[in-house]
Scaffold this active site. Structure first.
Site, mmCIF file in Angstrom:
data_model
loop_
_atom_site.group_PDB
_atom_site.id
_atom_site.type_symbol
_atom_site.label_atom_id
_atom_site.label_comp_id
_atom_site.label_asym_id
_atom_site.label_seq_id
_atom_site.Cartn_x
_atom_site.Cartn_y
_atom_site.Cartn_z
ATOM 1 N N ASP A 52 0.770 -1.151 0.145
ATOM 2 C CA ASP A 52 0.040 0.003 0.072
ATOM 3 C C ASP A 52 0.868 1.018 0.099
ATOM 4 O O ASP A 52 1.891 1.288 0.462
ATOM 5 C CB ASP A 52 -1.055 -0.167 1.103
ATOM 6 C CG ASP A 52 -1.987 0.996 1.181
ATOM 7 O OD1 ASP A 52 -2.240 1.486 0.136
ATOM 8 O OD2 ASP A 52 -2.756 1.177 2.174
ATOM 9 N N GLY A 74 0.073 5.424 -4.383
ATOM 10 C CA GLY A 74 -0.462 6.533 -4.826
ATOM 11 C C GLY A 74 0.126 7.842 -3.925
ATOM 12 O O GLY A 74 0.450 8.926 -4.569
ATOM 13 N N SER A 134 -6.728 -6.059 -6.357
ATOM 14 C CA SER A 134 -7.935 -6.713 -5.726
ATOM 15 C C SER A 134 -9.026 -6.720 -6.665
ATOM 16 O O SER A 134 -9.218 -6.107 -7.306
ATOM 17 C CB SER A 134 -8.225 -5.916 -4.093
ATOM 18 O OG SER A 134 -8.851 -4.592 -4.561
ATOM 19 N N ASN A 180 -10.207 -3.257 -6.881
ATOM 20 C CA ASN A 180 -9.385 -2.417 -7.691
ATOM 21 C C ASN A 180 -9.949 -2.072 -8.913
ATOM 22 O O ASN A 180 -9.548 -1.172 -9.688
ATOM 23 C CB ASN A 180 -8.059 -2.912 -7.689
ATOM 24 C CG ASN A 180 -7.206 -2.728 -6.644
ATOM 25 O OD1 ASN A 180 -6.170 -3.398 -6.222
ATOM 26 N ND2 ASN A 180 -7.726 -1.741 -5.637
#
Ligand code: FPP
Length: 244
Positions: A16, A19, A61, A64
């Site tokens: 994670d 972004g 995922s 996603n």
């Protein structure tokens, strides 16, 4: 110091923060994913060199797919590039590539090279690299339940015979060793529909490091922390010490 004789057998990572890594630099999100793919290369290599038996990466995922179309497309291209460019590395290092998740949803330009590498690497035994693609833990449990229900309807199985053991055999992770360690980067502390069943007795390690900055040293740190934990599997501390 990390002890190479008591490594987690199976490490899974929620990668994670791509972004945010990009945003902090004023770059488009995809640049974070691109740098994230470099971190994947480093962590796969480090895991293999250490002797970890299996590494599962949450690359995409089931949820996603709802991201902006351009981001989904860019992630798919990065996956294709990874599979194509890492072929030699994977084969030379005797890594077996497998996936969990709904591969049928992947675009042909990813699925085709992926399936070739999965087939070609199937006999490799040094480490299993498992990519979670279009994956959801709940979806995976539901699919397993459906298969068992079908077996019951067909008369091949009695409901009272369903247990943890045969349920686990219906999950796509049945080819992987027991999950020992789940790592999540970027400071978030949740499981996000990842390996819900498999994480039952896993240790969790959360770090503020954003995925693109996660390095070999970060992996070692996570494993060292894991090695300092006492795993009780529902027993008392005293029982665990006696059994050691
Ligand atoms: C989460 O960060 C990351 C993803 C949804 C994708 C992970 C993909 C890669 C690391 C690259 C491609 C993978 C391989 C195996 C080559 P985020 O975008 O949600 O980050 P944010 O929370 O900071 O926005």
């Amino acid at each position: 110091m990390l002890n190479v004789h008591s490594l987690p057998r199976h490490i899974a990572i929620i990668m994670d923060g791509n972004g945010r890594w990009a945003k902090r630099r004023g770059l488009p999100r995809i640049e974070g994913h691109r740098k994230g793919a470099d971190a994947v290369r480093e962590v796969v290599r480090a895991s293999r060199e250490l002797g970890v038996r299996a590494l599962t990466l949450y690359a995409f995922s089931a949820q996603n797919w709802d991201r902006p179309m351009e981001e989904v497309r860019a992630l798919m291209e990065l996956l294709r590039d990874y599979v194509v460019e890492e072929r030699t590395e994977i084969m030379d290092n005797e890594i077996r590539l497998v996936t969990i998740g709904d591969r049928s949803r992947l675009p042909e330009f990813v699925r085709q090279p992926l399936e070739v590498l999965i087939a070609d690497s199937a006999e490799n035994e040094k480490m299993t690299l498992c990519l979670a693609l279009s994956y959801g833990g709940r979806e995976s449990i539901v699919a397993a339940a459906r298969r068992l229900a079908e077996a019951v309807v067909a008369g091949d199985l009695h409901p009272s015979d369903i247990d943890v053991g045969n349920f686990a055999q219906e999950l796509s992770t049945k080819v992987l060793p027991e999950l020992d360690l789940v790592i999540r980067t970027s400071g978030e502390q949740r499981i996000s529909n990842f390996l819900l069943w498999e994480a039952a007795y896993a240790e969790f390690y959360f770090t503020d490091t954003l995925w693109p900055d996660f390095s070999r040293a970060s992996l070692y740190q996570a494993i060292e922390t894991f090695q300092g934990r006492e795993r009780r599997f529902g027993l008392t501390s005293e029982q665990v010490r006696i059994r050691r």
